[in-house]
Design a protein around this motif. Structure first.
Motif, PDB file in Angstrom:
ATOM      1  N   LEU A 154       0.616  -1.065   0.536  1.00  0.00           N
ATOM      2  CA  LEU A 154       0.164   0.196   0.200  1.00  0.00           C
ATOM      3  C   LEU A 154       0.797   1.179  -0.678  1.00  0.00           C
ATOM      4  O   LEU A 154       2.160   1.221   0.546  1.00  0.00           O
ATOM      5  CB  LEU A 154      -0.950  -0.143   1.206  1.00  0.00           C
ATOM      6  CG  LEU A 154      -1.774  -1.265   1.384  1.00  0.00           C
ATOM      7  CD1 LEU A 154      -2.996  -1.325   2.132  1.00  0.00           C
ATOM      8  CD2 LEU A 154      -2.580  -1.047   0.131  1.00  0.00           C
ATOM      9  N   HIS A 155       0.607   1.949  -0.962  1.00  0.00           N
ATOM     10  CA  HIS A 155       1.556   3.782  -0.825  1.00  0.00           C
ATOM     11  C   HIS A 155       0.066   4.875  -0.500  1.00  0.00           C
ATOM     12  O   HIS A 155      -1.137   4.032  -0.585  1.00  0.00           O
ATOM     13  CB  HIS A 155       1.785   3.721  -1.948  1.00  0.00           C
ATOM     14  CG  HIS A 155       2.833   2.539  -2.878  1.00  0.00           C
ATOM     15  ND1 HIS A 155       4.480   2.828  -2.213  1.00  0.00           N
ATOM     16  CD2 HIS A 155       2.990   1.268  -2.987  1.00  0.00           C
ATOM     17  CE1 HIS A 155       4.885   2.124  -2.692  1.00  0.00           C
ATOM     18  NE2 HIS A 155       3.740   0.815  -3.526  1.00  0.00           N
ATOM     19  N   SER A 156       0.582   5.898   0.126  1.00  0.00           N
ATOM     20  CA  SER A 156       0.252   6.881  -0.033  1.00  0.00           C
ATOM     21  C   SER A 156       0.542   7.768  -1.004  1.00  0.00           C
ATOM     22  O   SER A 156       1.070   8.204  -1.179  1.00  0.00           O
ATOM     23  CB  SER A 156       0.543   7.835   1.458  1.00  0.00           C
ATOM     24  OG  SER A 156       1.684   7.901   2.114  1.00  0.00           O
ATOM     25  N   LEU A 157      -0.280   8.388  -2.107  1.00  0.00           N
ATOM     26  CA  LEU A 157       0.150   9.738  -2.847  1.00  0.00           C
ATOM     27  C   LEU A 157       1.051  10.423  -2.270  1.00  0.00           C
ATOM     28  O   LEU A 157       0.785  11.049  -1.064  1.00  0.00           O
ATOM     29  CB  LEU A 157      -1.668   9.686  -3.586  1.00  0.00           C
ATOM     30  CG  LEU A 157      -1.508  10.931  -4.713  1.00  0.00           C
ATOM     31  CD1 LEU A 157      -0.817  10.047  -6.040  1.00  0.00           C
ATOM     32  CD2 LEU A 157      -2.318  11.733  -5.056  1.00  0.00           C
ATOM     33  N   TYR A 158       2.004  10.185  -3.229  1.00  0.00           N
ATOM     34  CA  TYR A 158       2.476  12.045  -3.251  1.00  0.00           C
ATOM     35  C   TYR A 158       2.525  12.716  -3.941  1.00  0.00           C
ATOM     36  O   TYR A 158       2.633  11.826  -5.179  1.00  0.00           O
ATOM     37  CB  TYR A 158       4.220  11.382  -2.206  1.00  0.00           C
ATOM     38  CG  TYR A 158       5.064  10.398  -2.836  1.00  0.00           C
ATOM     39  CD1 TYR A 158       5.736  10.909  -4.322  1.00  0.00           C
ATOM     40  CD2 TYR A 158       5.104   8.995  -2.407  1.00  0.00           C
ATOM     41  CE1 TYR A 158       6.282   9.894  -5.035  1.00  0.00           C
ATOM     42  CE2 TYR A 158       6.100   8.696  -3.870  1.00  0.00           C
ATOM     43  CZ  TYR A 158       6.521   8.926  -4.663  1.00  0.00           C
ATOM     44  OH  TYR A 158       7.155   8.063  -5.388  1.00  0.00           O
ATOM     45  N   ILE A 159       2.922  13.743  -3.898  1.00  0.00           N
ATOM     46  CA  ILE A 159       2.894  14.985  -5.189  1.00  0.00           C
ATOM     47  C   ILE A 159       3.839  15.556  -5.555  1.00  0.00           C
ATOM     48  O   ILE A 159       4.457  16.375  -4.779  1.00  0.00           O
ATOM     49  CB  ILE A 159       1.642  16.408  -4.446  1.00  0.00           C
ATOM     50  CG1 ILE A 159       0.103  15.422  -4.105  1.00  0.00           C
ATOM     51  CG2 ILE A 159       1.723  16.445  -6.081  1.00  0.00           C
ATOM     52  CD1 ILE A 159      -0.725  16.057  -3.883  1.00  0.00           C
ATOM     53  N   VAL A 160       4.965  15.674  -6.451  1.00  0.00           N
ATOM     54  CA  VAL A 160       6.296  16.134  -6.310  1.00  0.00           C
ATOM     55  C   VAL A 160       5.963  17.325  -7.951  1.00  0.00           C
ATOM     56  O   VAL A 160       5.375  16.710  -8.545  1.00  0.00           O
ATOM     57  CB  VAL A 160       7.352  14.640  -7.086  1.00  0.00           C
ATOM     58  CG1 VAL A 160       8.731  15.388  -7.490  1.00  0.00           C
ATOM     59  CG2 VAL A 160       7.304  13.232  -6.514  1.00  0.00           C
ATOM     60  N   LYS A 161       7.183  18.301  -7.339  1.00  0.00           N
ATOM     61  CA  LYS A 161       6.982  19.662  -8.066  1.00  0.00           C
ATOM     62  C   LYS A 161       6.674  19.123  -9.014  1.00  0.00           C
ATOM     63  O   LYS A 161       7.724  17.586  -9.407  1.00  0.00           O
ATOM     64  CB  LYS A 161       7.177  21.021  -7.617  1.00  0.00           C
ATOM     65  CG  LYS A 161       6.961  21.425  -6.102  1.00  0.00           C
ATOM     66  CD  LYS A 161       8.215  21.854  -5.743  1.00  0.00           C
ATOM     67  CE  LYS A 161       7.265  22.505  -4.085  1.00  0.00           C
ATOM     68  NZ  LYS A 161       8.534  23.728  -3.371  1.00  0.00           N
ATOM     69  N   ARG A 162       6.292  19.737 -10.852  1.00  0.00           N
ATOM     70  CA  ARG A 162       6.638  19.691 -11.475  1.00  0.00           C
ATOM     71  C   ARG A 162       6.785  18.233 -12.419  1.00  0.00           C
ATOM     72  O   ARG A 162       7.555  17.852 -13.096  1.00  0.00           O
ATOM     73  CB  ARG A 162       8.379  19.710 -12.051  1.00  0.00           C
ATOM     74  CG  ARG A 162       8.701  21.271 -11.905  1.00  0.00           C
ATOM     75  CD  ARG A 162      10.717  22.153 -12.205  1.00  0.00           C
ATOM     76  NE  ARG A 162      10.897  21.247 -10.928  1.00  0.00           N
ATOM     77  CZ  ARG A 162      11.814  20.734  -9.876  1.00  0.00           C
ATOM     78  NH1 ARG A 162      11.507  22.684  -9.669  1.00  0.00           N
ATOM     79  NH2 ARG A 162      12.509  20.594  -9.408  1.00  0.00           N
ATOM     80  N   THR A 163       5.289  17.823 -11.802  1.00  0.00           N
ATOM     81  CA  THR A 163       4.961  16.656 -12.807  1.00  0.00           C
ATOM     82  C   THR A 163       3.819  16.972 -12.936  1.00  0.00           C
ATOM     83  O   THR A 163       3.074  18.652 -12.350  1.00  0.00           O
ATOM     84  CB  THR A 163       4.640  15.210 -11.937  1.00  0.00           C
ATOM     85  OG1 THR A 163       3.608  15.897 -10.301  1.00  0.00           O
ATOM     86  CG2 THR A 163       5.869  14.947 -11.334  1.00  0.00           C
ATOM     87  N   VAL A 164       2.916  15.819 -13.458  1.00  0.00           N
ATOM     88  CA  VAL A 164       1.766  16.934 -14.684  1.00  0.00           C
ATOM     89  C   VAL A 164       0.102  16.677 -12.520  1.00  0.00           C
ATOM     90  O   VAL A 164      -0.433  17.469 -12.793  1.00  0.00           O
ATOM     91  CB  VAL A 164       0.598  15.755 -15.210  1.00  0.00           C
ATOM     92  CG1 VAL A 164      -1.084  16.290 -15.735  1.00  0.00           C
ATOM     93  CG2 VAL A 164       1.759  15.704 -16.539  1.00  0.00           C
ATOM     94  N   LEU A 165       0.903  15.880 -12.202  1.00  0.00           N
ATOM     95  CA  LEU A 165      -0.304  15.646 -10.276  1.00  0.00           C
ATOM     96  C   LEU A 165       0.475  17.056 -10.061  1.00  0.00           C
ATOM     97  O   LEU A 165      -0.832  17.872  -9.169  1.00  0.00           O
ATOM     98  CB  LEU A 165      -0.281  14.789 -10.244  1.00  0.00           C
ATOM     99  CG  LEU A 165      -0.977  14.365  -8.581  1.00  0.00           C
ATOM    100  CD1 LEU A 165      -2.440  14.142  -9.125  1.00  0.00           C
ATOM    101  CD2 LEU A 165      -0.547  13.513  -7.925  1.00  0.00           C
ATOM    102  N   GLY A 166       1.410  17.056  -9.755  1.00  0.00           N
ATOM    103  CA  GLY A 166       1.813  18.676  -8.714  1.00  0.00           C
ATOM    104  C   GLY A 166       0.844  19.665  -9.968  1.00  0.00           C
ATOM    105  O   GLY A 166       0.675  20.600  -8.816  1.00  0.00           O
ATOM    106  N   ASP A 167       1.479  20.116 -11.043  1.00  0.00           N
ATOM    107  CA  ASP A 167       1.375  21.267 -11.192  1.00  0.00           C
ATOM    108  C   ASP A 167      -0.626  21.287 -11.089  1.00  0.00           C
ATOM    109  O   ASP A 167      -1.674  22.444 -10.981  1.00  0.00           O
ATOM    110  CB  ASP A 167       1.206  20.976 -13.089  1.00  0.00           C
ATOM    111  CG  ASP A 167       2.365  21.348 -13.196  1.00  0.00           C
ATOM    112  OD1 ASP A 167       2.956  21.537 -12.323  1.00  0.00           O
ATOM    113  OD2 ASP A 167       2.572  20.743 -14.459  1.00  0.00           O
TER     114      ASP A 167
END
Length: 324
Positions: free
Chosen positions: A220-233
């Protein structure tokens, strides 16, 4: 299969100790690579949450050979944990997307060390092929290895899979699991329980599909949000919100309740890369989140498989047409 007395879930460390007669440690191996969702075969840019390191941020540099990485990691784990048995873990990117000869040589190089008792191969469901599996099966017989294949699924919701640009649907995952199982390998499934487009129904369906397919392990993973990715934007523009930590804990507990108790839980929450982040684990250490999950299960007096009652003709049992 019933859980051991006093256990709330089927944990990985206990499983390894029972299976191999002692502690076993994974040695991460980082191979230069890509995936068909990056290089244009299926798409460009990869999954919307994926950064350039391809989940290999905890690995040694991929400029080192497989042999060198095994040697250096083994030295570290032996010194720090007094470890004696190891699994070579091909962690980053899509390891079965390499040319066939390269895949074979990497596998053979990893098992040159006599203390390697198993191999774990991380890949995508749409990169599982009979030729690669047949080679792995021959190596397994030759060296008496434990081999498992890690499949990044993330969710069984194929609408969400499209939104996160996975490049495959649920069918490819089902096909991959069936082919892997035919060779007698263990299957590890990676699941993210807090994707923005999934709800509790998806959490439960994740558990049901994995149980019905008979996967062996879950991460199981919790979602992490990286800058300069589509999800981050998307996150920076306020297009979605991350669920609370309390809700994540609740989702994990629900997932475990519906999951076959025979499935081993390798991880309850993931670790994100350091720095360059918009969001990672609610600014809480992973072990604290793990502790919260375990404390919640204890408080609710629940356990893995508490609601595992939906296979083998549930309606027949409910209608008392057959006895359990």
């Amino acid at each position: 299969m019933r859980l051991a007395e006093g256990k709330r879930y089927n944990d990985y460390s206990s499983h390894l100790a029972e299976k191999f007669g002692g502690k076993v440690y994974k040695l991460p191996v980082n191979i230069p690579g890509t995936c068909p969702n990056r290089d244009g075969v299926l798409g460009h840019g990869g999954c919307i949450f994926c950064d350039e390191e391809g989940s290999g941020f905890e690995c040694l540099p991929n400029t080192l050979t497989v042999r060198e990485q095994i040697r250096e990691n083994k030295k570290f784990f032996m010194k720090r944990f007094h470890a004696q048995k190891f699994i070579a873990y091909f962690q980053a990117f899509t390891n079965t997307y390499l040319p066939f000869d390269r895949f074979c040589s990497n596998m053979r190089e990893a098992v040159e060390d006599e203390d390697i008792i198993g191999i774990s191969v991380s890949t995508r469901p749409d990169c599982i092929n009979d030729a690669y599996l047949d080679f792995a099966a021959s190596l397994q017989r030759e060296r008496n290895l434990a081999i498992d294949i890690e499949l990044g699924l993330q969710t069984v919701n194929y609408h969400t899979l499209q939104k996160i640009n996975r490049g495959h649907g649920l069918a490819e995952f089902i096909d991959a699991v069936l082919r892997i199982k035919q060779r007698g390998f263990a299957v590890v499934s990676h699941i993210i329980l807090n994707l923005p487009w999934d709800d509790e129904t998806d959490v439960i369906e994740n558990a049901k599909i994995l149980s019905a397919l008979g996967v062996d392990y879950v991460k199981l993973h919790s979602l992490y949000i990286v800058k300069r990715t589509v999800l981050g934007d998307m996150y920076s523009r306020g297009e979605f919100k991350v669920i609370s930590l309390e809700e994540y804990v609740r989702r994990v507990v629900t997932f475990l309740e519906y999951l076959d108790p025979a499935i081993v839980i390798q991880r309850l929450v993931g670790k994100g890369p350091q720095g360059n982040m918009y969001f990672c684990n609610w600014d809480t250490s992973w072990w604290k989140i793990k502790q919260l999950i375990e404390e919640t299960m204890e408080r609710l007096d629940t356990k893995q498989g508490a609601k595992f009652d939906y296979l083998n003709g549930k309606a027949l049992f409910a209608g008392k047409l057959v006895e359990r």
